[in-house]
Design an enzyme around this catalytic site. Structure first.
Site, PDB file in Angstrom:
ATOM      1  N   HIS A  19       0.849  -1.193   0.000  1.00 11.49           N
ATOM      2  CA  HIS A  19       0.000   0.000   0.000  1.00 11.49           C
ATOM      3  C   HIS A  19       0.888   1.248   0.000  1.00 11.49           C
ATOM      4  O   HIS A  19       2.100   1.176   0.183  1.00 11.49           O
ATOM      5  CB  HIS A  19      -0.907  -0.010   1.228  1.00 11.49           C
ATOM      6  CG  HIS A  19      -2.014  -1.018   1.136  1.00 11.49           C
ATOM      7  ND1 HIS A  19      -2.921  -1.243   2.131  1.00 11.49           N
ATOM      8  CD2 HIS A  19      -2.358  -1.878   0.133  1.00 11.49           C
ATOM      9  CE1 HIS A  19      -3.781  -2.177   1.765  1.00 11.49           C
ATOM     10  NE2 HIS A  19      -3.449  -2.587   0.557  1.00 11.49           N
ATOM     11  N   GLU A  21       1.104   3.651   2.158  1.00 10.33           N
ATOM     12  CA  GLU A  21       1.676   4.051   3.450  1.00 10.33           C
ATOM     13  C   GLU A  21       3.054   3.432   3.691  1.00 10.33           C
ATOM     14  O   GLU A  21       4.012   4.175   3.950  1.00 10.33           O
ATOM     15  CB  GLU A  21       0.721   3.690   4.607  1.00 10.33           C
ATOM     16  CG  GLU A  21      -0.582   4.487   4.618  1.00 10.33           C
ATOM     17  CD  GLU A  21      -1.706   3.819   3.829  1.00 10.33           C
ATOM     18  OE1 GLU A  21      -1.418   3.087   2.866  1.00 10.33           O
ATOM     19  OE2 GLU A  21      -2.875   4.037   4.180  1.00 10.33           O
ATOM     20  N   CYS A  53      -1.652  -1.363   7.505  1.00 13.23           N
ATOM     21  CA  CYS A  53      -0.863  -0.131   7.414  1.00 13.23           C
ATOM     22  C   CYS A  53      -0.769   0.559   8.772  1.00 13.23           C
ATOM     23  O   CYS A  53       0.212   1.222   9.076  1.00 13.23           O
ATOM     24  CB  CYS A  53      -1.500   0.826   6.405  1.00 13.23           C
ATOM     25  SG  CYS A  53      -1.317   0.209   4.730  1.00 13.23           S
ATOM     26  N   ALA A 122     -15.623   8.494 -30.346  1.00 15.05           N
ATOM     27  CA  ALA A 122     -15.413   9.774 -31.036  1.00 15.05           C
ATOM     28  C   ALA A 122     -16.321   9.818 -32.252  1.00 15.05           C
ATOM     29  O   ALA A 122     -16.473   8.811 -32.961  1.00 15.05           O
ATOM     30  CB  ALA A 122     -13.952   9.894 -31.464  1.00 15.05           C
ATOM     31  N   ARG A 152      -6.547   5.899 -20.902  1.00 20.08           N
ATOM     32  CA  ARG A 152      -5.814   4.626 -20.956  1.00 20.08           C
ATOM     33  C   ARG A 152      -4.861   4.503 -19.767  1.00 20.08           C
ATOM     34  O   ARG A 152      -4.658   3.419 -19.223  1.00 20.08           O
ATOM     35  CB  ARG A 152      -5.014   4.536 -22.256  1.00 20.08           C
ATOM     36  CG  ARG A 152      -5.875   4.292 -23.473  1.00 20.08           C
ATOM     37  CD  ARG A 152      -5.006   4.082 -24.690  1.00 20.08           C
ATOM     38  NE  ARG A 152      -5.792   3.966 -25.909  1.00 20.08           N
ATOM     39  CZ  ARG A 152      -5.271   3.884 -27.123  1.00 20.08           C
ATOM     40  NH1 ARG A 152      -3.965   3.927 -27.291  1.00 20.08           N
ATOM     41  NH2 ARG A 152      -6.055   3.777 -28.173  1.00 20.08           N
ATOM     42  N   LEU A 172      -3.043   0.400 -28.709  1.00 20.28           N
ATOM     43  CA  LEU A 172      -3.748   0.345 -27.422  1.00 20.28           C
ATOM     44  C   LEU A 172      -2.819   0.549 -26.230  1.00 20.28           C
ATOM     45  O   LEU A 172      -3.051  -0.010 -25.161  1.00 20.28           O
ATOM     46  CB  LEU A 172      -4.515  -0.990 -27.277  1.00 20.28           C
ATOM     47  CG  LEU A 172      -5.544  -1.288 -28.362  1.00 20.28           C
ATOM     48  CD1 LEU A 172      -6.204  -2.639 -28.111  1.00 20.28           C
ATOM     49  CD2 LEU A 172      -6.610  -0.186 -28.446  1.00 20.28           C
ATOM     50  N   ARG A 175       0.491   6.688 -24.534  1.00 23.58           N
ATOM     51  CA  ARG A 175       1.652   7.405 -25.039  1.00 23.58           C
ATOM     52  C   ARG A 175       1.880   8.737 -24.312  1.00 23.58           C
ATOM     53  O   ARG A 175       2.387   9.687 -24.887  1.00 23.58           O
ATOM     54  CB  ARG A 175       1.521   7.585 -26.563  1.00 23.58           C
ATOM     55  CG  ARG A 175       1.509   6.226 -27.261  1.00 23.58           C
ATOM     56  CD  ARG A 175       1.755   6.264 -28.723  1.00 23.58           C
ATOM     57  NE  ARG A 175       0.595   6.581 -29.522  1.00 23.58           N
ATOM     58  CZ  ARG A 175      -0.391   5.722 -29.817  1.00 23.58           C
ATOM     59  NH1 ARG A 175      -0.365   4.491 -29.337  1.00 23.58           N
ATOM     60  NH2 ARG A 175      -1.396   6.097 -30.571  1.00 23.58           N
ATOM     61  N   GLU A 261     -13.124   0.903 -26.155  1.00 27.89           N
ATOM     62  CA  GLU A 261     -12.817   1.841 -27.239  1.00 27.89           C
ATOM     63  C   GLU A 261     -13.476   1.450 -28.559  1.00 27.89           C
ATOM     64  O   GLU A 261     -13.014   1.842 -29.627  1.00 27.89           O
ATOM     65  CB  GLU A 261     -11.293   1.978 -27.395  1.00 27.89           C
ATOM     66  CG  GLU A 261     -10.657   2.816 -26.326  1.00 27.89           C
ATOM     67  CD  GLU A 261      -9.390   3.529 -26.781  1.00 27.89           C
ATOM     68  OE1 GLU A 261      -9.314   3.956 -27.940  1.00 27.89           O
ATOM     69  OE2 GLU A 261      -8.474   3.623 -25.958  1.00 27.89           O
ATOM     70  N   SER A 269     -23.300  -3.160 -28.111  1.00 23.73           N
ATOM     71  CA  SER A 269     -23.601  -4.354 -27.303  1.00 23.73           C
ATOM     72  C   SER A 269     -23.068  -4.223 -25.885  1.00 23.73           C
ATOM     73  O   SER A 269     -23.618  -4.832 -24.961  1.00 23.73           O
ATOM     74  CB  SER A 269     -23.184  -5.665 -27.965  1.00 23.73           C
ATOM     75  OG  SER A 269     -21.917  -5.597 -28.451  1.00 23.73           O
TER      76      SER A 269
HETATM   77  N1  LIG Z   1     -14.975   6.623 -33.484  1.00 26.06           N
HETATM   78  C1  LIG Z   1     -14.408   5.860 -32.583  1.00 26.06           C
HETATM   79  O1  LIG Z   1     -14.233   6.259 -31.415  1.00 26.06           O
HETATM   80  C2  LIG Z   1     -13.987   4.475 -32.986  1.00 26.06           C
HETATM   81  C3  LIG Z   1     -13.378   3.644 -32.032  1.00 26.06           C
HETATM   82  C4  LIG Z   1     -12.997   2.374 -32.437  1.00 26.06           C
HETATM   83  C5  LIG Z   1     -13.217   1.964 -33.736  1.00 26.06           C
HETATM   84  N2  LIG Z   1     -13.782   2.797 -34.621  1.00 26.06           N
HETATM   85  C6  LIG Z   1     -14.076   2.352 -35.999  1.00 26.06           C
HETATM   86  O2  LIG Z   1     -15.049   1.334 -35.891  1.00 26.06           O
HETATM   87  C7  LIG Z   1     -14.960   0.489 -37.036  1.00 26.06           C
HETATM   88  C8  LIG Z   1     -15.080  -0.941 -36.580  1.00 26.06           C
HETATM   89  O3  LIG Z   1     -16.251  -1.090 -35.806  1.00 26.06           O
HETATM   90  P1  LIG Z   1     -17.270  -2.294 -35.997  1.00 26.06           P
HETATM   91  O4  LIG Z   1     -18.527  -1.889 -35.393  1.00 26.06           O
HETATM   92  O5  LIG Z   1     -17.268  -2.692 -37.429  1.00 26.06           O
HETATM   93  O6  LIG Z   1     -16.597  -3.463 -35.219  1.00 26.06           O
HETATM   94  P2  LIG Z   1     -16.034  -3.566 -33.713  1.00 26.06           P
HETATM   95  O7  LIG Z   1     -17.037  -3.009 -32.787  1.00 26.06           O
HETATM   96  O8  LIG Z   1     -14.638  -3.072 -33.677  1.00 26.06           O
HETATM   97  O9  LIG Z   1     -15.957  -5.136 -33.546  1.00 26.06           O
HETATM   98  C9  LIG Z   1     -17.147  -5.858 -33.571  1.00 26.06           C
HETATM   99  C10 LIG Z   1     -16.836  -7.318 -33.637  1.00 26.06           C
HETATM  100  O10 LIG Z   1     -16.375  -7.764 -32.342  1.00 26.06           O
HETATM  101  C11 LIG Z   1     -16.718  -9.109 -32.206  1.00 26.06           C
HETATM  102  N3  LIG Z   1     -17.494  -9.357 -31.011  1.00 26.06           N
HETATM  103  C12 LIG Z   1     -17.384 -10.465 -30.243  1.00 26.06           C
HETATM  104  N4  LIG Z   1     -18.245 -10.447 -29.251  1.00 26.06           N
HETATM  105  C13 LIG Z   1     -18.956  -9.321 -29.371  1.00 26.06           C
HETATM  106  C14 LIG Z   1     -20.033  -8.786 -28.645  1.00 26.06           C
HETATM  107  N5  LIG Z   1     -20.542  -9.387 -27.572  1.00 26.06           N
HETATM  108  N6  LIG Z   1     -20.557  -7.623 -29.055  1.00 26.06           N
HETATM  109  C15 LIG Z   1     -20.056  -6.983 -30.129  1.00 26.06           C
HETATM  110  N7  LIG Z   1     -19.033  -7.433 -30.866  1.00 26.06           N
HETATM  111  C16 LIG Z   1     -18.489  -8.617 -30.495  1.00 26.06           C
HETATM  112  C17 LIG Z   1     -17.571  -9.501 -33.415  1.00 26.06           C
HETATM  113  O11 LIG Z   1     -16.721 -10.070 -34.397  1.00 26.06           O
HETATM  114  P3  LIG Z   1     -16.314 -11.629 -34.328  1.00 26.06           P
HETATM  115  O12 LIG Z   1     -17.332 -12.345 -35.133  1.00 26.06           O
HETATM  116  O13 LIG Z   1     -14.933 -11.641 -34.887  1.00 26.06           O
HETATM  117  O14 LIG Z   1     -16.356 -12.013 -32.918  1.00 26.06           O
HETATM  118  C18 LIG Z   1     -18.045  -8.164 -33.924  1.00 26.06           C
HETATM  119  O15 LIG Z   1     -18.345  -8.171 -35.294  1.00 26.06           O
HETATM  120  C19 LIG Z   1     -13.646   0.801 -37.692  1.00 26.06           C
HETATM  121  O16 LIG Z   1     -13.905   1.514 -38.876  1.00 26.06           O
HETATM  122  C20 LIG Z   1     -12.927   1.700 -36.706  1.00 26.06           C
HETATM  123  O17 LIG Z   1     -12.114   2.644 -37.356  1.00 26.06           O
HETATM  124  C21 LIG Z   1     -14.192   4.040 -34.276  1.00 26.06           C
END
Ligand SMILES: NC(=O)c1ccc[n+]([C@@H]2O[C@H](COP(=O)([O-])OP(=O)(O)OC[C@H]3O[C@@H](n4cnc5c(N)ncnc54)[C@H](OP(=O)(O)O)[C@@H]3O)[C@@H](O)[C@H]2O)c1
Length: 330
Positions: A19, A21, A53, A122, A152, A172, A175, A261, A269
């Protein structure tokens, strides 16, 4: 602190480690005798994974103890009384609001044994993650990016969906100078992430966990394990990783907070599964205006407007940060 000078400092890095302390007392050495101790949490008086402690504080000859907040969840209660019985002047409540904020994930984990979930997303002012064309689109500015790295740094783990891991290939890591890399969690029901992806094979010492299901072929699981990832096989929910089971497993590993993220599929979901405590929504000053462009939440969230409480709105350079809280998770 002695005669207005800091003679020793310490912090609690993670469960099982000393911890704050004893670290501060070790740092101060002999100078601790007659000094005052300032600490955020009421010093513990129980034998847990580390010794009490209070024993160290009494033995070191500390004169006064100031702490911010009591250990409301149980184990540490009673430290105040033990110190006073030993003749040490003890005062609670110093900067207690600020300290309570720091202890939100800790207290949540103590009560529920699951991590405190922070969902970062975002988007543009019209709620899109970028133009309809595929590819990675940077929307937000430097201040927002620094904010995400601060998140992060604060969170024990960061989690993305398999598509983000494949398409964006994010590192991930944190930085910030002296930042702490979080555990990386990739959710991939069929282990469909290349073992060379940066989320898997990283220079960081922080562990990587691939959360998957029995649907994942053995060969892909082995490839990810050989690349250094821990493959965690969980129950599936309609062919996808059951997020409630994942949350339990991450909580059992002692992870107090997880930064979710995205992308939009995982974001929706995560809300629907009820694992999000806080939303950190970043709005870039852009409007896409294209129905084909993807929305920040790509599916049902199980929430209605009244289910979310906005508690803070702040400018981060040109962007807007909205911090909101799903009411069901308070
Ligand atoms: N604007 C932002 O802050 C931000 C952040 C991150 C990403 N992005 C963008 O988001 C895009 C990708 O997003 P996306 O929606 O296509 O995919 P995603 O959310 O990155 O991934 C979804 C995939 O995760 C897997 N998965 C497994 N268990 C899951 C569950 N319980 N619930 C949901 N997904 C689960 C599934 O694929 P499997 O079948 O392989 O399990 C699902 O198709 C990219 O273009 C990226 O650049 C934007």
């Amino acid at each position: 602190v002695k005669d207005g000078t800091v003679v020793g400092k310490g912090h609690h890095a993670k469960a099982g480690l000393p911890h704050a302390e004893p670290m501060a007392l070790d740092d101060a050495g002999e100078a601790a005798k007659g000094a005052d101790l300032y600490v955020t949490l009421e010093p513990c008086c129980h034998h847990g994974r580390t010794p009490p402690c209070t024993e160290r504080i009494i033995a070191a000859g500390i004169r006064r103890v100031y702490y911010s907040t009591s250990d409301v969840t149980g184990d540490g209660i009673g430290g105040h009384a033990v110190l006073e019985q030993a003749g040490i002047e003890t005062e609670a409540g110093l900067l207690d609001d600020e300290a309570a904020e720091i202890y939100v994930p800790f207290n949540w984990h103590r009560r529920h044994s699951t991590p405190y979930g922070i969902l970062k997303m975002a988007m543009t002012l019209d709620g899109k993650i970028g133009p309809a064309e595929p590819g990675q689109h940077w929307l937000t500015g430097d201040e927002s990016r620094e904010y995400v790295h601060r998140l992060r740094n604060e969170c024990d783990a960061v989690m993305v969906g398999s598509v983000t891991a494949r398409v964006d290939d994010p590192q991930l890591n944190c930085r910030l100078p002296d930042g702490r890399d979080p555990v990386r969690v990739v959710v991939a029901s069929k282990c469909d992430v290349a073992s060379r992806a940066r989320a898997i094979k990283s220079d960081s010492d922080a562990p990587c966990v691939v959360a998957t299901t029995e649907l994942a072929p053995m060969q892909l699981r082995t490839e990810l394990e050989n690349a250094g990832a821990e493959v965690l096989v969980l129950p599936s929910d309609e062919g996808r990783v059951d997020l409630a089971s994942l949350w339990k497993a991450l909580g059992q590993r002692g992870l107090l907070s997880v930064l979710i993220e995205g992308g939009p599929t995982l974001a929706a979901s995560a809300l629907e599964a009820g694992i999000v405590n806080k939303l950190a929504l970043l709005y870039a000053p852009r409007i896409i205006g294209d129905v084909a462009a993807r929305s920040a939440f790509g599916g049902p969230t199980g929430l209605s407007a009244e289910d979310v409480e906005v508690r803070s709105i702040e400018m981060l350079g040109p962007d807007i940060l909205v911090e909101a809280y799903p009411c069901s998770r308070d």
